[in-house]
Structures are given as structure tokens and as C-alpha cells.
Design a protein around this motif. Structure first.
Motif, PDB file in Angstrom:
ATOM      1  N   VAL A  31       0.838  -1.204   0.000  1.00  0.00           N
ATOM      2  CA  VAL A  31       0.000   0.000   0.000  1.00  0.00           C
ATOM      3  C   VAL A  31       0.873   1.254   0.000  1.00  0.00           C
ATOM      4  CG1 VAL A  31      -1.687   1.331   1.326  1.00  0.00           C
ATOM      5  CG2 VAL A  31      -1.968  -1.145   1.080  1.00  0.00           C
ATOM      6  N   VAL A  32       1.891   1.260   0.872  1.00  0.00           N
ATOM      7  CA  VAL A  32       2.798   2.409   0.929  1.00  0.00           C
ATOM      8  C   VAL A  32       3.569   2.549  -0.375  1.00  0.00           C
ATOM      9  CG1 VAL A  32       4.815   3.373   2.123  1.00  0.00           C
ATOM     10  CG2 VAL A  32       2.998   2.282   3.433  1.00  0.00           C
ATOM     11  N   LEU A  33       3.993   1.420  -0.953  1.00  0.00           N
ATOM     12  CA  LEU A  33       4.701   1.465  -2.234  1.00  0.00           C
ATOM     13  C   LEU A  33       3.811   2.037  -3.335  1.00  0.00           C
ATOM     14  CD1 LEU A  33       7.254   0.729  -3.843  1.00  0.00           C
ATOM     15  CD2 LEU A  33       6.258  -1.544  -4.218  1.00  0.00           C
ATOM     16  N   LYS A  34       2.542   1.664  -3.317  1.00  0.00           N
ATOM     17  CA  LYS A  34       1.612   2.193  -4.325  1.00  0.00           C
ATOM     18  C   LYS A  34       1.452   3.698  -4.171  1.00  0.00           C
ATOM     19  CE  LYS A  34      -2.685   2.487  -3.755  1.00  0.00           C
ATOM     20  NZ  LYS A  34      -4.145   2.307  -3.509  1.00  0.00           N
ATOM     21  N   ILE A  35       1.334   4.179  -2.936  1.00  0.00           N
ATOM     22  CA  ILE A  35       1.165   5.610  -2.711  1.00  0.00           C
ATOM     23  C   ILE A  35       2.426   6.375  -3.105  1.00  0.00           C
ATOM     24  CG2 ILE A  35       0.721   7.364  -0.954  1.00  0.00           C
ATOM     25  CD1 ILE A  35      -0.908   5.326   0.571  1.00  0.00           C
ATOM     26  N   SER A  36       3.601   5.742  -2.934  1.00  0.00           N
ATOM     27  CA  SER A  36       4.860   6.432  -3.218  1.00  0.00           C
ATOM     28  C   SER A  36       5.041   6.745  -4.702  1.00  0.00           C
ATOM     29  CB  SER A  36       6.042   5.595  -2.718  1.00  0.00           C
ATOM     30  OG  SER A  36       6.214   4.425  -3.502  1.00  0.00           O
ATOM     31  N   LEU A  50      -3.676   4.435  -8.793  1.00  0.00           N
ATOM     32  CA  LEU A  50      -2.578   3.787  -9.504  1.00  0.00           C
ATOM     33  C   LEU A  50      -2.939   3.522 -10.959  1.00  0.00           C
ATOM     34  CD1 LEU A  50       0.268   2.610  -9.248  1.00  0.00           C
ATOM     35  CD2 LEU A  50      -0.774   0.419  -8.592  1.00  0.00           C
ATOM     36  N   TRP A  51      -4.220   3.319 -11.248  1.00  0.00           N
ATOM     37  CA  TRP A  51      -4.633   3.089 -12.632  1.00  0.00           C
ATOM     38  C   TRP A  51      -6.010   3.719 -12.869  1.00  0.00           C
ATOM     39  CZ3 TRP A  51      -4.177  -1.112  -9.220  1.00  0.00           C
ATOM     40  CH2 TRP A  51      -5.396  -1.631  -8.755  1.00  0.00           C
ATOM     41  N   ASP A  52      -6.262   4.014 -14.123  1.00  0.00           N
ATOM     42  CA  ASP A  52      -7.542   4.559 -14.565  1.00  0.00           C
ATOM     43  C   ASP A  52      -8.005   3.777 -15.794  1.00  0.00           C
ATOM     44  OD1 ASP A  52      -7.854   6.605 -12.659  1.00  0.00           O
ATOM     45  OD2 ASP A  52      -6.454   7.879 -13.770  1.00  0.00           O
ATOM     46  N   TRP A  53      -9.316   3.834 -16.040  1.00  0.00           N
ATOM     47  CA  TRP A  53      -9.878   3.225 -17.241  1.00  0.00           C
ATOM     48  C   TRP A  53     -10.111   4.320 -18.270  1.00  0.00           C
ATOM     49  CZ3 TRP A  53     -10.092  -1.910 -17.930  1.00  0.00           C
ATOM     50  CH2 TRP A  53     -10.003  -2.736 -16.805  1.00  0.00           C
ATOM     51  N   VAL A  54      -9.394   4.235 -19.393  1.00  0.00           N
ATOM     52  CA  VAL A  54      -9.497   5.215 -20.469  1.00  0.00           C
ATOM     53  C   VAL A  54      -9.925   4.489 -21.745  1.00  0.00           C
ATOM     54  CG1 VAL A  54      -8.302   6.953 -21.842  1.00  0.00           C
ATOM     55  CG2 VAL A  54      -7.709   6.639 -19.417  1.00  0.00           C
ATOM     56  N   PHE A  60      -2.005   2.790 -16.422  1.00  0.00           N
ATOM     57  CA  PHE A  60      -1.295   2.911 -15.152  1.00  0.00           C
ATOM     58  C   PHE A  60      -0.711   4.312 -15.017  1.00  0.00           C
ATOM     59  CE2 PHE A  60      -1.386  -1.658 -15.685  1.00  0.00           C
ATOM     60  CZ  PHE A  60      -1.636  -2.104 -14.399  1.00  0.00           C
ATOM     61  N   ASN A  61      -0.874   4.877 -13.811  1.00  0.00           N
ATOM     62  CA  ASN A  61      -0.339   6.207 -13.495  1.00  0.00           C
ATOM     63  C   ASN A  61       0.794   6.058 -12.484  1.00  0.00           C
ATOM     64  OD1 ASN A  61      -2.435   7.399 -15.088  1.00  0.00           O
ATOM     65  ND2 ASN A  61      -3.818   7.164 -13.344  1.00  0.00           N
ATOM     66  N   ILE A  62       1.968   5.725 -12.974  1.00  0.00           N
ATOM     67  CA  ILE A  62       3.130   5.519 -12.121  1.00  0.00           C
ATOM     68  C   ILE A  62       4.039   6.731 -12.232  1.00  0.00           C
ATOM     69  CG2 ILE A  62       5.145   4.078 -11.658  1.00  0.00           C
ATOM     70  CD1 ILE A  62       3.611   1.719 -12.757  1.00  0.00           C
ATOM     71  N   ASN A  63       4.355   7.311 -11.067  1.00  0.00           N
ATOM     72  CA  ASN A  63       5.127   8.549 -11.022  1.00  0.00           C
ATOM     73  C   ASN A  63       6.302   8.374 -10.066  1.00  0.00           C
ATOM     74  OD1 ASN A  63       5.944  11.250 -11.142  1.00  0.00           O
ATOM     75  ND2 ASN A  63       4.561  11.839  -9.488  1.00  0.00           N
ATOM     76  N   PHE A  64       7.530   8.491 -10.601  1.00  0.00           N
ATOM     77  CA  PHE A  64       8.733   8.374  -9.776  1.00  0.00           C
ATOM     78  C   PHE A  64       9.309   9.742  -9.395  1.00  0.00           C
ATOM     79  CE2 PHE A  64       8.593   4.336 -12.114  1.00  0.00           C
ATOM     80  CZ  PHE A  64       8.714   3.442 -11.061  1.00  0.00           C
ATOM     81  N   ASP A  65       8.535  10.794  -9.634  1.00  0.00           N
ATOM     82  CA  ASP A  65       9.030  12.127  -9.290  1.00  0.00           C
ATOM     83  C   ASP A  65       9.207  12.307  -7.786  1.00  0.00           C
ATOM     84  OD1 ASP A  65       9.029  12.733 -11.945  1.00  0.00           O
ATOM     85  OD2 ASP A  65       7.101  13.815 -11.910  1.00  0.00           O
ATOM     86  N   SER A 269       5.459   8.573   1.676  1.00  0.00           N
ATOM     87  CA  SER A 269       5.577   7.145   1.398  1.00  0.00           C
ATOM     88  C   SER A 269       6.912   6.829   0.735  1.00  0.00           C
ATOM     89  CB  SER A 269       4.426   6.685   0.504  1.00  0.00           C
ATOM     90  OG  SER A 269       3.176   6.902   1.133  1.00  0.00           O
ATOM     91  N   ALA A 270       7.365   7.695  -0.168  1.00  0.00           N
ATOM     92  CA  ALA A 270       8.675   7.492  -0.792  1.00  0.00           C
ATOM     93  C   ALA A 270       9.786   7.569   0.247  1.00  0.00           C
ATOM     94  CB  ALA A 270       8.891   8.531  -1.892  1.00  0.00           C
ATOM     95  N   VAL A 271       9.671   8.485   1.197  1.00  0.00           N
ATOM     96  CA  VAL A 271      10.654   8.586   2.279  1.00  0.00           C
ATOM     97  C   VAL A 271      10.663   7.307   3.112  1.00  0.00           C
ATOM     98  CG1 VAL A 271      11.233   9.828   4.397  1.00  0.00           C
ATOM     99  CG2 VAL A 271      10.535  11.097   2.375  1.00  0.00           C
ATOM    100  N   ALA A 272       9.476   6.766   3.389  1.00  0.00           N
ATOM    101  CA  ALA A 272       9.389   5.535   4.177  1.00  0.00           C
ATOM    102  C   ALA A 272       9.979   4.345   3.422  1.00  0.00           C
ATOM    103  CB  ALA A 272       7.930   5.259   4.539  1.00  0.00           C
ATOM    104  N   ILE A 273       9.758   4.271   2.117  1.00  0.00           N
ATOM    105  CA  ILE A 273      10.290   3.165   1.319  1.00  0.00           C
ATOM    106  C   ILE A 273      11.810   3.216   1.290  1.00  0.00           C
ATOM    107  CG2 ILE A 273      10.444   2.200  -0.997  1.00  0.00           C
ATOM    108  CD1 ILE A 273       7.852   1.527   0.375  1.00  0.00           C
ATOM    109  N   VAL A 274      12.378   4.405   1.109  1.00  0.00           N
ATOM    110  CA  VAL A 274      13.835   4.541   1.094  1.00  0.00           C
ATOM    111  C   VAL A 274      14.416   4.208   2.461  1.00  0.00           C
ATOM    112  CG1 VAL A 274      15.731   6.177   0.795  1.00  0.00           C
ATOM    113  CG2 VAL A 274      13.790   6.209  -0.778  1.00  0.00           C
ATOM    114  N   MET A 275      13.728   4.615   3.526  1.00  0.00           N
ATOM    115  CA  MET A 275      14.202   4.286   4.868  1.00  0.00           C
ATOM    116  C   MET A 275      14.200   2.780   5.094  1.00  0.00           C
ATOM    117  SD  MET A 275      12.815   5.623   8.577  1.00  0.00           S
ATOM    118  CE  MET A 275      11.244   4.779   8.429  1.00  0.00           C
ATOM    119  N   LEU A 276      13.173   2.105   4.601  1.00  0.00           N
ATOM    120  CA  LEU A 276      13.126   0.653   4.714  1.00  0.00           C
ATOM    121  C   LEU A 276      14.268   0.005   3.936  1.00  0.00           C
ATOM    122  CD1 LEU A 276      11.667  -1.887   5.698  1.00  0.00           C
ATOM    123  CD2 LEU A 276      10.219  -1.753   3.664  1.00  0.00           C
TER     124      LEU A 276
END
Length: 296
Positions: A31-36, A50-54, A60-65, A269-276
Motif C-alpha cells: 500500500v505504501v509502495l503504491k502511494i509512493s 494507480l490506474w484509470d480506465w481510459v 497505469f499512473n506511475i510517477n517516480f518524481d 511514502s517514498a521517504v518511508a520506502i527509502v528508509m526501509l
């Protein structure tokens, strides 16, 4: 009992801890990874799906910013480095204080040993938050510590300890000391006394026997206890918030601000993932130390 029944029961026993890990670790982690990898939005929840129907197709709406933003803002890097520094120094201080205590308990006769172990575990019977609040009354300018030092004539004016890193170290060492003493005691109590007797028979002094026999054999307990202190201290929030000052920068405080003050869940969430990811290394060291301790 047939082989099939045995395998079924064995699989059931194995499935229980696996189910626990999946339910309380893997699912929250996903869940945290998805939010990140989502985008921050002023909505409920405050992040994009995370995804939309178009046009009948899944997009998929994946953002690594969010991860890139962490490296652009020095706040997060400084928070990681500060957390590692504080956790390392606090672990060393806890080890310097806890090793003699664990050694003394392990070498004490049985009736006294049980009482000493009870005294080590006794603080767990009190709320963690109340124990930290108690240190505020001890360390503040007009607190108990300054009153005693002024009365004894050791100092001429009150010491400023509260809202400094010194207060944070005191709170961490006091809080996490049992986590180091107990695994270290479990290792030292299994030490074979005949090895020390043989060392003395060969002419070695007590100090030489300690550094050549006791210390190397207790290394798995040292590593295990140190990791049990180091790992949770990196993400500590309560102690730096209550005892530290505004200059006390730790990743736990940054996470709290991002989640609840800024409501920027994707970055938090990205901060938590990197900390993990950072804590994977000490966790692997802990597992290796536990494996060595089991072989002793």
C-alpha cells in the motif's frame, strides 16, 4: 499418524507466521509502495489512483518524481544522515553501558541473577510515553538533575540539557538499554567457564582472557543487541520530538510532518520506502548474528 496428516499439520504451523507477515507487513508495504508512485492531490485520499480506465483500457499512473524530489531537496538527505549518526552514537553509548551490566548479570549467582533481570525488564511495565515525559522533569532547567547538581555545588548555574541532542541520547539510551542487555545476557550466560579456567591456567590475566575469549565469543550477542537498538532508533519520533530541539533532525519527524502537516502522502511514502531500503542492511546483519548465536 500418516505422512499426509503430518505434512498437513506442518504446513498449517508454517502458514500461521507466513499469514501474519503477509497481513501485517507485506500488504501495508504494498500500500505504501503504491502511494509512493502516485501524485499528490487535494482530495480524499490525497493521492492519485494507480490506474484509470481510459476508453475501456487500463492506464497505469506511475510517477517516480517523488523519489527524484527527495534527492533534489537536501532536507531528506540531511534527515537520513542525521538519523544514522544519532542512531550510531546512541547504539555505541548503549553498548558501553549495557555490556558491563549484561556481563555482571550473567556472572551473578542464580537468586541475584533473577532479581537483576527483573529490574532490567521492570521499565517495560510502565508506558513508554510516560517514561519519556519523566525525563523532561529530570532534565529541564529547573528539573531534578540541575537541582541536585546545584545543591552539591558541582555547578554554579543550571545546565541546558533539554531540547538538545544530549537529551535525545539520554532518552534513547535509557529506553533501548534493555533491548541490548537481554540478547547480550543470553549470549554471555552460555559462555563455557572452562575456557576461562584454561586461559588462566596457561598464565593469561583476567583482562587478557576477556579480550581473547569472552569478547570474541560474545560478538553475536553484541551484534544482535546493537541492531535491536540501531534499527528502531533510525525511525524514532517520540524521543526527538519531546526531548530534542528544532535542530534535532530525524527521519521520523520528517515523516510525521509530510503525512500530517503537509499531507503530502506520496512523498512521505517514498521517504518511508527509502528508509526501509536503508534498514535492510542492518536487518541482514541481525539475521546473520542470530544464526551464529543459534550455532553456539
Amino acid at each position: 499418524m500418516n505422512a499426509r496428516g503430518f505434512l498437513t499439520r506442518r504446513n498449517l504451523v508454517i502458514a500461521i507466521p507466513n499469514f501474519w507477515l503477509i497481513l501485517f507487513f507485506m500488504i501495508p508495504f504494498l500500500v505504501v509502495l503504491k502511494i509512493s508512485v502516485a501524485e499528490s492531490r487535494i482530495a480524499i485520499p490525497p493521492y492519485s489512483p494507480l490506474w484509470d480506465w481510459v476508453d475501456g483500457a487500463m492506464k497505469f499512473n506511475i510517477n517516480f518524481d517523488n523519489y527524484a524530489y527527495m534527492w533534489e531537496d537536501s532536507l531528506y538527505i540531511n534527515a537520513y544522515l542525521s538519523s544514522i549518526k544519532i542512531a550510531t552514537i546512541a547504539t555505541l553509548l548503549t553498548l558501553l553501558l549495557g555490556y558491563p551490566m549484561a556481563y555482571y548479570i550473567a556472572r551473578s549467582p542464580e537468586p541475584r541473577r533473577s532479581i537483576l533481570l527483573l529490574l532490567v525488564v521492570l521499565p517495560f511495565w510502565t508506558s513508554f510515553l510516560l517514561r519519556v515525559y519523566a525525563w523532561i522533569g529530570i532534565l529541564k532547567t529547573n528539573g531534578i538533575l540541575n537541582a541536585v547538581l546545584l545543591w552539591a555545588g558541582i555547578i554554579d548555574e543550571p545546565l541546558v540539557i533539554m531540547q538538545t541532542n544530549v537529551a535525545v541520547y539520554i532518552g534513547i539510551v535509557y529506553t533501548y538499554l534493555p533491548f541490548l542487555i537481554l540478547p547480550l545476557y543470553a549470549n554471555l550466560v552460555k559462555l563455557d567457564d572452562t575456557l576461562l579456567e584454561a586461559s588462566r591456567d596457561l598464565g593469561a590475566s583476567r583482562i587478557s582472557s576477556f579480550f581473547r575469549i569472552t569478547l570474541p565469543l560474545s560478538m553475536p550477542g553484541i551484534i544482535a543487541g546493537s541492531m535491536l537498538v540501531f534499527i528502531p532508533v533510525i525511525g524514532e519520533y517520540v524521543i526527538p520530538t519531546l526531548l530534542g530541539g528544532p535542530d534535532t533532525l530525524m527521519i521520523g519527524k520528517v515523516l510525521w510532518n509530510e503525512y500530517f502537516s503537509n499531507r503530502d502522502w506520496p512523498v512521505a511514502s517514498a521517504v518511508a520506502i527509502v528508509m526501509l531500503a536503508i534498514m535492510i542492511i542492518p536487518i541482514m546483519v541481525l539475521r546473520r548474528a542470530q544464526s551464529k548465536g543459534a550455532e553456539v
